[in-house]
Design an enzyme around this catalytic site. Structure first.
Site, short mmCIF file in Angstrom:
data_model
loop_
_atom_site.label_atom_id
_atom_site.label_comp_id
_atom_site.label_asym_id
_atom_site.label_seq_id
_atom_site.Cartn_x
_atom_site.Cartn_y
_atom_site.Cartn_z
N GLY A 160 0.77 -1.24 0.00
CA GLY A 160 0.00 0.00 0.00
C GLY A 160 0.79 1.28 0.00
N CYS A 186 -14.83 5.04 -26.95
CA CYS A 186 -16.10 5.70 -27.21
C CYS A 186 -16.78 6.16 -25.94
CB CYS A 186 -16.99 4.78 -28.01
SG CYS A 186 -16.31 4.59 -29.64
N1 LLP Z 1 -1.37 -6.96 -0.30
C1 LLP Z 1 -2.69 -7.09 -0.45
C2 LLP Z 1 -3.41 -8.04 0.39
C3 LLP Z 1 -3.38 -6.30 -1.38
O1 LLP Z 1 -4.69 -6.42 -1.50
C4 LLP Z 1 -2.67 -5.39 -2.18
C5 LLP Z 1 -3.35 -4.55 -3.17
C6 LLP Z 1 -1.28 -5.30 -2.01
C7 LLP Z 1 -0.66 -6.10 -1.05
C8 LLP Z 1 -0.42 -4.39 -2.83
O2 LLP Z 1 -0.73 -3.05 -2.67
P1 LLP Z 1 0.24 -1.94 -3.31
O3 LLP Z 1 1.53 -1.99 -2.58
O4 LLP Z 1 0.41 -2.28 -4.75
O5 LLP Z 1 -0.51 -0.68 -3.11
N2 LLP Z 1 -6.08 -1.17 -8.57
C9 LLP Z 1 -5.77 -0.21 -7.54
C10 LLP Z 1 -4.98 -0.84 -6.42
C11 LLP Z 1 -5.66 -2.03 -5.82
C12 LLP Z 1 -4.81 -2.66 -4.77
C13 LLP Z 1 -5.35 -3.96 -4.37
N3 LLP Z 1 -4.59 -4.63 -3.38
C14 LLP Z 1 -5.03 0.96 -8.15
O6 LLP Z 1 -4.83 0.97 -9.35
O7 LLP Z 1 -4.67 1.91 -7.44
#
Ligand code: LLP
Length: 463
Positions: free
Chosen positions: A278, A391
């Protein structure tokens, strides 16, 4: 309040006033190293290059739109996380951000583990040689087939997300004659300051098991009682694109408190905690992300301190960065097709991709920056909106940015920081062909995910 106007605050909810922009940059030709991959630079003739190859050559060879990923940068960022957390912790790269077999190999070589959340991601990881015991399997509704595959292949851990899943995983493991290592994902009740759709630890959403109402303690009771499960720890993931460490600190504190309660009730000290991913990255020059070593220091300190206070052995920490590793390492290269000045408003610049290769602007009001990369220009800045060829009018790639006023059809422009959640969320809307991902390294470029073809589309359409 609209769905995206998350109470955490307008800045982090990306609720921007119409026409939000910070004014033209002093130098339109400059490339801010905060948002561009490490080896991106302008060559003496003004063309931007990555990994030693200029984008005009890349466009000629691979076409546009295309994602270019800087392999050296990816490896450096993966290594920085690994080094920052050291030998007493584990870094699981979150494959959902972007996964391909080449990336799995880089991760393996750099000593990282992998978090997957579907059978497809698991297959990709295993087929590229990631050892199963270095894989964590996530998801709020894993299918029986996915659970069976994960357990039979020997994944290192399954992160349990519901009461049904505790029983389901235990049952499948037992029927396979195995004892599966698991963590329980808890929702710690933190309001992460990010867009509502990517905040995951407040109570009213689909992930995890609540801490506050005693549900998590009950889940632990049940998991400990089942032969098919070896409960190794507690998992928390509070959301995505977060800059403020306070949310992680509260989460860590609450997870450690649960560990102490488990010790008091069951006499067992669970050996691991996972604090999820995150961490935010810079999409524009205004964003100020923390470095992995700062994050590691903050998390280690809080966990150590809380454990000392609770007289617990410090558990092994794991983290799951996705965006923070891959996000900054890639850019999307587009060719400008049409340019439409709207008097007194802004100029619409249409490119040969759009919401099919980057849905984040439409979905989360995400901000991006953009630069003219096929040449330099001394022309005045003009306020533009970069849009795609799909579109619908919400097909926006960069809502507000400045490009030189002499921009012309045929120019190449690039949007940096598109390594995470762009190719992995790409679609075939309007039967667009999903762009390739090309890895560039030391003067060599190679396709790691090829461009889709019309034959690919027709192959799925069985007539
Ligand atoms: N661990 C778990 C359990 C997760 O659900 C996620 C992301 C991560 C790690 C990795 O998070 P990161 O470090 O990449 O922020 N599509 C959205 C982001 C969705 C994230 C879902 N889970 C976007 O484009 O911002």
């Amino acid at each position: 309040m609209s769905r995206s106007a998350h109470p955490a605050g307008p800045r982090h909810a990306d609720v921007l006033p119409e026409g939000h922009y910070t004014g033209p940059p002093t130098d339109l030709n400059a490339l801010d190293s905060k948002v561009w991959a490490q080896t991106v630079t302008r060559t003496t003739d003004g063309v931007v290059s990555v990994g030693g190859i200029d984008v005009k050559k890349l466009a000629e060879e691979f076409g546009t739109p295309a994602y270019f990923i800087d392999e050296a940068d990816f490896r450096a960022r993966a290594r920085a996380w690994r080094t920052a957390f050291g030998e007493d912790a584990d870094v699981f790269y979150a494959g959902k951000a972007f996964l391909s077999r080449a990336v799995v190999r880089w991760l393996h070589e750099e000593g990282l583990n992998l978090d997957v959340c579907s059978g497809g991601e698991l297959t990709t990881a295993l087929s590229a040689g990631m050892p199963a015991d270095r894989i964590a399997f996530h998801g709020n509704n894993k299918s029986t087939e996915e659970i069976t595959e994960a357990i039979s292949r020997g994944v290192g851990r399954i992160v349990l997300d519901s009461f049904q899943e505790i029983v389901r995983v235990a049952h499948i493991a037992e029927s396979l004659g195995k004892r599966q290592r698991v963590q329980i994902r808890v929702t710690v009740g933190v309001e992460a300051h990010t867009h509502e759709f990517i905040a995951t630890a407040h109570e009213d959403q689909k992930f995890g098991i609540g801490l506050a109402d005693g549900q998590a303690a009950e889940a632990v009771r049940r998991a400990l009682a089942l032969n098919g499960l070896e409960l190794i720890g507690i998992h928390s993931h509070i959301g995505s694109q977060i800059f403020d460490m306070a949310g992680f600190e509260v989460a860590a504190r609450r997870v450690v408190k649960l560990l102490a309660e488990i010790r008091d009730e069951h006499g067992v000290e669970l050996p691991e905690i996972d604090l999820g991913g995150g961490l935010g990255i810079a999409y524009t020059s205004e964003d100020d992300p923390s470095e992995p070593h700062e994050i590691a220091k903050a998390l280690n300190e809080i966990v150590t301190r809380e454990c000392e206070a609770a007289k617990l052995r410090t558990p092994r920490i794991s983290v799951e960065p996705g965006r923070a590793i891959v996000g900054p390492t890639a850019f999307t290269l587009y060719e400008v097709g049409t340019i439409k000045p709207l008097d007194g408003l802004r100029t619409y610049v249409s490119v040969d991709g759009g919401m099919s290769d980057n849905i984040r602007t439409a979905l989360y009001d995400a901000e991006y920056s953009v630069a003219l990369v096929s040449r330099v220009s001394e022309a005045e800045p003009m306020l533009v909106r970069v849009v795609g060829k799909h579109c619908e009018s919400g097909d926006i790639v960069v809502r507000d940015a400045f490009l030189p006023a002499d921009l012309a059809p045929g120019d190449l422009i690039a949007v940096p920081a598109t390594g995470a959640y762009c190719r992995s969320m790409a679609s075939n809307y309007n039967h667009a062909l999903r762009p390739p991902v090309v890895a560039v390294h030391d003067g060599e470029a190679r396709v790691i995910v090829r461009r889709e073809t019309e034959e690919d589309l027709l192959r799925l359409d069985v007539g």
